[in-house]
Design a protein around this motif. Structure first.
Motif, PDB file in Angstrom:
ATOM      1  N   ARG A  54      29.468  41.207  35.915  1.00 55.16           N
ATOM      2  CA  ARG A  54      29.172  39.886  36.469  1.00 55.16           C
ATOM      3  C   ARG A  54      28.639  40.016  37.884  1.00 55.16           C
ATOM      4  O   ARG A  54      28.633  41.095  38.454  1.00 55.16           O
ATOM      5  CB  ARG A  54      30.399  38.998  36.409  1.00 55.16           C
ATOM      6  CG  ARG A  54      31.486  39.401  37.423  1.00 55.16           C
ATOM      7  CD  ARG A  54      32.856  38.972  36.998  1.00 55.16           C
ATOM      8  NE  ARG A  54      33.540  40.156  36.532  1.00 55.16           N
ATOM      9  CZ  ARG A  54      34.700  40.163  35.928  1.00 55.16           C
ATOM     10  NH1 ARG A  54      35.335  39.057  35.704  1.00 55.16           N
ATOM     11  NH2 ARG A  54      35.253  41.280  35.539  1.00 55.16           N
ATOM     12  N   ASN A  55      28.278  38.909  38.494  1.00 51.08           N
ATOM     13  CA  ASN A  55      27.711  38.871  39.829  1.00 51.08           C
ATOM     14  C   ASN A  55      28.672  38.155  40.776  1.00 51.08           C
ATOM     15  O   ASN A  55      28.706  36.923  40.810  1.00 51.08           O
ATOM     16  CB  ASN A  55      26.352  38.154  39.790  1.00 51.08           C
ATOM     17  CG  ASN A  55      25.668  38.129  41.124  1.00 51.08           C
ATOM     18  OD1 ASN A  55      26.263  38.402  42.159  1.00 51.08           O
ATOM     19  ND2 ASN A  55      24.402  37.773  41.112  1.00 51.08           N
ATOM     20  N   PRO A  56      29.456  38.886  41.581  1.00 54.13           N
ATOM     21  CA  PRO A  56      30.395  38.244  42.499  1.00 54.13           C
ATOM     22  C   PRO A  56      29.725  37.324  43.524  1.00 54.13           C
ATOM     23  O   PRO A  56      30.335  36.350  43.975  1.00 54.13           O
ATOM     24  CB  PRO A  56      31.093  39.420  43.175  1.00 54.13           C
ATOM     25  CG  PRO A  56      31.022  40.510  42.158  1.00 54.13           C
ATOM     26  CD  PRO A  56      29.664  40.333  41.522  1.00 54.13           C
ATOM     27  N   ALA A  57      28.464  37.591  43.883  1.00 53.84           N
ATOM     28  CA  ALA A  57      27.763  36.693  44.806  1.00 53.84           C
ATOM     29  C   ALA A  57      27.571  35.316  44.171  1.00 53.84           C
ATOM     30  O   ALA A  57      27.602  34.296  44.865  1.00 53.84           O
ATOM     31  CB  ALA A  57      26.428  37.299  45.216  1.00 53.84           C
ATOM     32  N   GLU A  58      27.392  35.267  42.867  1.00 50.78           N
ATOM     33  CA  GLU A  58      27.279  33.980  42.176  1.00 50.78           C
ATOM     34  C   GLU A  58      28.616  33.244  42.201  1.00 50.78           C
ATOM     35  O   GLU A  58      28.657  32.020  42.342  1.00 50.78           O
ATOM     36  CB  GLU A  58      26.800  34.179  40.730  1.00 50.78           C
ATOM     37  CG  GLU A  58      26.818  32.930  39.871  1.00 50.78           C
ATOM     38  CD  GLU A  58      25.868  31.824  40.316  1.00 50.78           C
ATOM     39  OE1 GLU A  58      25.899  30.746  39.678  1.00 50.78           O
ATOM     40  OE2 GLU A  58      25.100  31.996  41.283  1.00 50.78           O
ATOM     41  N   VAL A  59      29.712  33.961  42.091  1.00 51.10           N
ATOM     42  CA  VAL A  59      31.030  33.335  42.178  1.00 51.10           C
ATOM     43  C   VAL A  59      31.205  32.705  43.564  1.00 51.10           C
ATOM     44  O   VAL A  59      31.682  31.574  43.691  1.00 51.10           O
ATOM     45  CB  VAL A  59      32.156  34.355  41.889  1.00 51.10           C
ATOM     46  CG1 VAL A  59      33.528  33.714  42.011  1.00 51.10           C
ATOM     47  CG2 VAL A  59      31.969  34.983  40.505  1.00 51.10           C
ATOM     48  N   LEU A  60      30.787  33.408  44.603  1.00 49.86           N
ATOM     49  CA  LEU A  60      30.859  32.880  45.967  1.00 49.86           C
ATOM     50  C   LEU A  60      29.971  31.638  46.110  1.00 49.86           C
ATOM     51  O   LEU A  60      30.376  30.641  46.712  1.00 49.86           O
ATOM     52  CB  LEU A  60      30.444  33.959  46.964  1.00 49.86           C
ATOM     53  CG  LEU A  60      30.579  33.610  48.438  1.00 49.86           C
ATOM     54  CD1 LEU A  60      32.035  33.385  48.818  1.00 49.86           C
ATOM     55  CD2 LEU A  60      29.977  34.730  49.282  1.00 49.86           C
ATOM     56  N   ARG A  61      28.772  31.679  45.539  1.00 47.67           N
ATOM     57  CA  ARG A  61      27.870  30.527  45.600  1.00 47.67           C
ATOM     58  C   ARG A  61      28.493  29.306  44.918  1.00 47.67           C
ATOM     59  O   ARG A  61      28.462  28.195  45.440  1.00 47.67           O
ATOM     60  CB  ARG A  61      26.527  30.860  44.928  1.00 47.67           C
ATOM     61  CG  ARG A  61      25.476  29.758  45.077  1.00 47.67           C
ATOM     62  CD  ARG A  61      24.312  29.955  44.123  1.00 47.67           C
ATOM     63  NE  ARG A  61      24.653  29.628  42.752  1.00 47.67           N
ATOM     64  CZ  ARG A  61      24.710  28.380  42.253  1.00 47.67           C
ATOM     65  NH1 ARG A  61      24.453  27.346  43.031  1.00 47.67           N
ATOM     66  NH2 ARG A  61      25.020  28.186  40.997  1.00 47.67           N
ATOM     67  N   VAL A  62      29.105  29.514  43.758  1.00 50.20           N
ATOM     68  CA  VAL A  62      29.734  28.406  43.043  1.00 50.20           C
ATOM     69  C   VAL A  62      30.924  27.873  43.838  1.00 50.20           C
ATOM     70  O   VAL A  62      31.119  26.653  43.932  1.00 50.20           O
ATOM     71  CB  VAL A  62      30.146  28.829  41.612  1.00 50.20           C
ATOM     72  CG1 VAL A  62      30.984  27.744  40.942  1.00 50.20           C
ATOM     73  CG2 VAL A  62      28.919  29.146  40.777  1.00 50.20           C
ATOM     74  N   LEU A  63      31.718  28.750  44.452  1.00 49.31           N
ATOM     75  CA  LEU A  63      32.822  28.295  45.294  1.00 49.31           C
ATOM     76  C   LEU A  63      32.294  27.414  46.428  1.00 49.31           C
ATOM     77  O   LEU A  63      32.844  26.351  46.703  1.00 49.31           O
ATOM     78  CB  LEU A  63      33.600  29.487  45.863  1.00 49.31           C
ATOM     79  CG  LEU A  63      34.722  29.137  46.845  1.00 49.31           C
ATOM     80  CD1 LEU A  63      35.819  28.312  46.165  1.00 49.31           C
ATOM     81  CD2 LEU A  63      35.301  30.400  47.453  1.00 49.31           C
ATOM     82  N   ASP A  64      31.225  27.864  47.079  1.00 48.84           N
ATOM     83  CA  ASP A  64      30.628  27.058  48.145  1.00 48.84           C
ATOM     84  C   ASP A  64      30.250  25.671  47.628  1.00 48.84           C
ATOM     85  O   ASP A  64      30.526  24.654  48.280  1.00 48.84           O
ATOM     86  CB  ASP A  64      29.373  27.736  48.703  1.00 48.84           C
ATOM     87  CG  ASP A  64      29.678  28.902  49.618  1.00 48.84           C
ATOM     88  OD1 ASP A  64      30.788  28.956  50.192  1.00 48.84           O
ATOM     89  OD2 ASP A  64      28.793  29.766  49.778  1.00 48.84           O
ATOM     90  N   ALA A  65      29.626  25.616  46.459  1.00 47.67           N
ATOM     91  CA  ALA A  65      29.214  24.337  45.882  1.00 47.67           C
ATOM     92  C   ALA A  65      30.423  23.461  45.563  1.00 47.67           C
ATOM     93  O   ALA A  65      30.428  22.262  45.875  1.00 47.67           O
ATOM     94  CB  ALA A  65      28.371  24.574  44.632  1.00 47.67           C
TER      95      ALA A  65
END
Length: 191
Positions: free
Chosen positions: A152-163
């Protein structure tokens, strides 16, 4: 599988501590982590199939590199597999990519948490590559799952958390600092 809107299950697991404390050996390296730990914070809980494998350390190391970013957002990161805390410790000691891992590695050896979440692979009996973002009230706000062979892509998890933390409407590929959607502005512009 539990999903958005479901309560994250109660749990009590032994973990290898994150950071240098996690390398002290049995009796020093271990801690208990429960669903009540880090109360009031967002939680990122991600699962991997097995220790001492190939894809898993790439993901774990990537989450570790972003641990400070998650902490800046009042979020803690827990990594989980069904291996024991002793296996986790041995893996950290012998894998350069995760030796300095700043996040705890939880041991779900009885498969209770993985089973409660519904993320065990039906054939292999190990967790799928599932990731959950859990809000400070214990409610799952995002769930994602990959098969055993795809990281998976942990940067995408961070982006979703931000959203999620904006509590606004965020468009496709939205990133922190960008404007959220304002429906009233969209409707008035169309009129």
């Amino acid at each position: 599988m539990l999903t958005v809107g479901d309560k994250f299950p109660q749990f009590a697991l032994t973990a290898v501590k994150g950071g240098p404390e996690g390398l002290g050996g049995p009796g020093v390296s271990f801690t208990d982590v429960t669903s009540a730990s880090d109360a009031g914070q967002w939680k990122i809980v991600f699962f991997w199939p097995k220790d001492f494998t190939f894809v898993c350390p790439t993901e774990i190391a990537a989450f570790g590199k972003l641990a400070g970013e998650f902490a800046d957002r009042d979020a803690v990161v827990y990594g989980v597999s069904t291996d024991s805390e002793f296996v986790h410790l041995n893996w950290r000691l012998h894998n350069d990519d995760i030796r300095d891992l700043p996040i705890p590695m939880l041991a779900d050896i009885k498969r209770e948490l993985s089973s409660a979440l519904g993320i065990l692979d039906k054939d292999a009996g190990v967790p799928l590559r599932a990731t959950f973002i859990v809000d400070p009230h214990g409610t799952i706000q995002w769930a994602s799952v990959n098969g055993l062979n795809v990281g998976r892509n942990p940067a995408e998890v961070l982006r979703v958390l931000d959203a999620l933390q904006t509590d606004e409407l965020c468009p496709c590929n939205w990133e922190k600092g960008q404007a959220a959607l304002k429906p009233q502005e969209l409707f008035s512009a169309a009129a």
